[in-house]
Design a protein around this motif. Structure first.
Motif, PDB file in Angstrom:
ATOM      1  N   GLY A   1       0.821  -1.215   0.000  1.00  0.00           N
ATOM      2  CA  GLY A   1       0.000   0.000   0.000  1.00  0.00           C
ATOM      3  C   GLY A   1       0.853   1.262   0.000  1.00  0.00           C
ATOM      4  N   ARG A   2       2.110   1.135   0.445  1.00  0.00           N
ATOM      5  CA  ARG A   2       3.061   2.262   0.430  1.00  0.00           C
ATOM      6  C   ARG A   2       3.879   2.279  -0.856  1.00  0.00           C
ATOM      7  NH1 ARG A   2       6.456   0.756   5.052  1.00  0.00           N
ATOM      8  NH2 ARG A   2       7.870   2.232   4.107  1.00  0.00           N
ATOM      9  N   GLY A   3       3.465   1.457  -1.842  1.00  0.00           N
ATOM     10  CA  GLY A   3       4.117   1.470  -3.141  1.00  0.00           C
ATOM     11  C   GLY A   3       5.286   0.516  -3.293  1.00  0.00           C
ATOM     12  N   ARG A   4       5.506  -0.359  -2.293  1.00  0.00           N
ATOM     13  CA  ARG A   4       6.611  -1.323  -2.388  1.00  0.00           C
ATOM     14  C   ARG A   4       6.179  -2.554  -3.190  1.00  0.00           C
ATOM     15  NH1 ARG A   4      11.548  -0.108  -0.775  1.00  0.00           N
ATOM     16  NH2 ARG A   4      11.910  -1.700   0.789  1.00  0.00           N
ATOM     17  N   GLN A   5       7.128  -3.164  -3.876  1.00  0.00           N
ATOM     18  CA  GLN A   5       6.880  -4.396  -4.628  1.00  0.00           C
ATOM     19  C   GLN A   5       7.082  -5.559  -3.653  1.00  0.00           C
ATOM     20  OE1 GLN A   5       9.907  -5.129  -7.504  1.00  0.00           O
ATOM     21  NE2 GLN A   5       8.801  -6.759  -8.563  1.00  0.00           N
ATOM     22  N   VAL A   6       6.006  -6.327  -3.393  1.00  0.00           N
ATOM     23  CA  VAL A   6       6.031  -7.311  -2.300  1.00  0.00           C
ATOM     24  C   VAL A   6       5.796  -8.738  -2.807  1.00  0.00           C
ATOM     25  CG1 VAL A   6       4.916  -8.043  -0.145  1.00  0.00           C
ATOM     26  CG2 VAL A   6       5.210  -5.602  -0.616  1.00  0.00           C
TER      27      VAL A   6
END
Length: 249
Positions: free
Chosen positions: A24-29
């Motif tokens: 949700g914070r824009g990280r690729q998970v």
């Protein structure tokens, strides 16, 4: 070799929550779990109805060597934040008593909610995936997995403790902690029923299924709640709570 920003090992409640927050914070998970299904423990919690939070949760309810951690964590994300998420997804719930919130239907409502949130922010979930080795690199980590080699900037271990082996719980998190030089405190059971083997076992067995309001005390701690007689001994909310304070002998 594949590369991603964040790898989270363990797709239980903590891992799913971490994944949806990071993505949700824009990280690729990339979220990995060795089991064939995410959130197995969520599905069995609360007798299959998932006691997902308590309206009166506060730092004093947590046992920790570092009480300040609970204060900061609960200040940043409260029970009302989670209740808001449940309401957003239209999951019906009720207060059982003493602020305990349970699903009206099944625990799968909560698991479905967390998986939906992960989907919406692009979390990649891979099940049936084991981790064979973790190596610290100059910038990030290199993992050898049954998917192949994976490189990441941030690594989160959310594999839980040695709770219920039949649901896939292992000591993996402790091994990783040891590998990276963390001090491990002795482990022991907590939030568990009592198995009774002496002459009281027959009494417990005869009363199996009977629930009664009780004040249970041990080591200067007390809980007023129901206890439940079982074929193996004693369970129920009061027993599960006091078990964390009981010591052998």
């Amino acid at each position: 070799m594949r590369s991603t920003q964040v790898v989270i090992i363990g797709a239980g409640a903590a891992g799913l929550m971490c994944a949806l927050t990071a993505a949700g914070r824009g990280r690729q998970v990339l979220l990995l779990d060795h089991a064939n299904k995410a959130g197995k423990k969520i599905l069995m919690s609360g007798g299959g109805r998932c006691n997902f939070t308590n309206m009166y949760t506060e730092p004093a309810n947590f046992l920790s060597q570092n009480p300040h951690f609970c204060k900061s964590a609960l200040a940043r994300y409260t029970q009302w934040d989670f209740i808001g998420l449940v309401a957003k997804h239209g999951v019906p719930y009720h207060e059982k008593k003493l602020g305990q919130l349970f699903c009206d239907n099944k625990s799968s409502d909560i698991l479905g909610m967390l998986l939906d949130e992960c989907d919406q922010v692009g979390v990649e979930l891979r099940l049936d995936t084991s981790i064979q080795q973790i190596e610290k690199m100059e910038s990030g980590y290199l993992l050898q997995t049954t998917l192949g080699a994976v490189q990441c900037q941030s690594l989160v271990i959310a594999t839980g403790g040695l709770s219920i082996p039949t649901l896939g719980a292992t000591g993996f998190g402790y091994q990783v902690a040891k590998q990276f030089g963390h001090e491990l405190l002795p482990t022991r059971a907590g939030l568990v029923p009592f198995t009774i083997t002496d002459q009281l076992k027959e009494l417990c067995s005869e009363l199996s299924g009977t629930s009664v309001d009780c004040l249970v005390s041990c080591n200067e701690q007390s809980f007023r709640e129901n206890i439940l007689f079982t074929h193996r001994g004693l369970s129920g909310p009061a027993i599960l709570q006091i078990s964390s304070y009981w010591q052998p002998g």
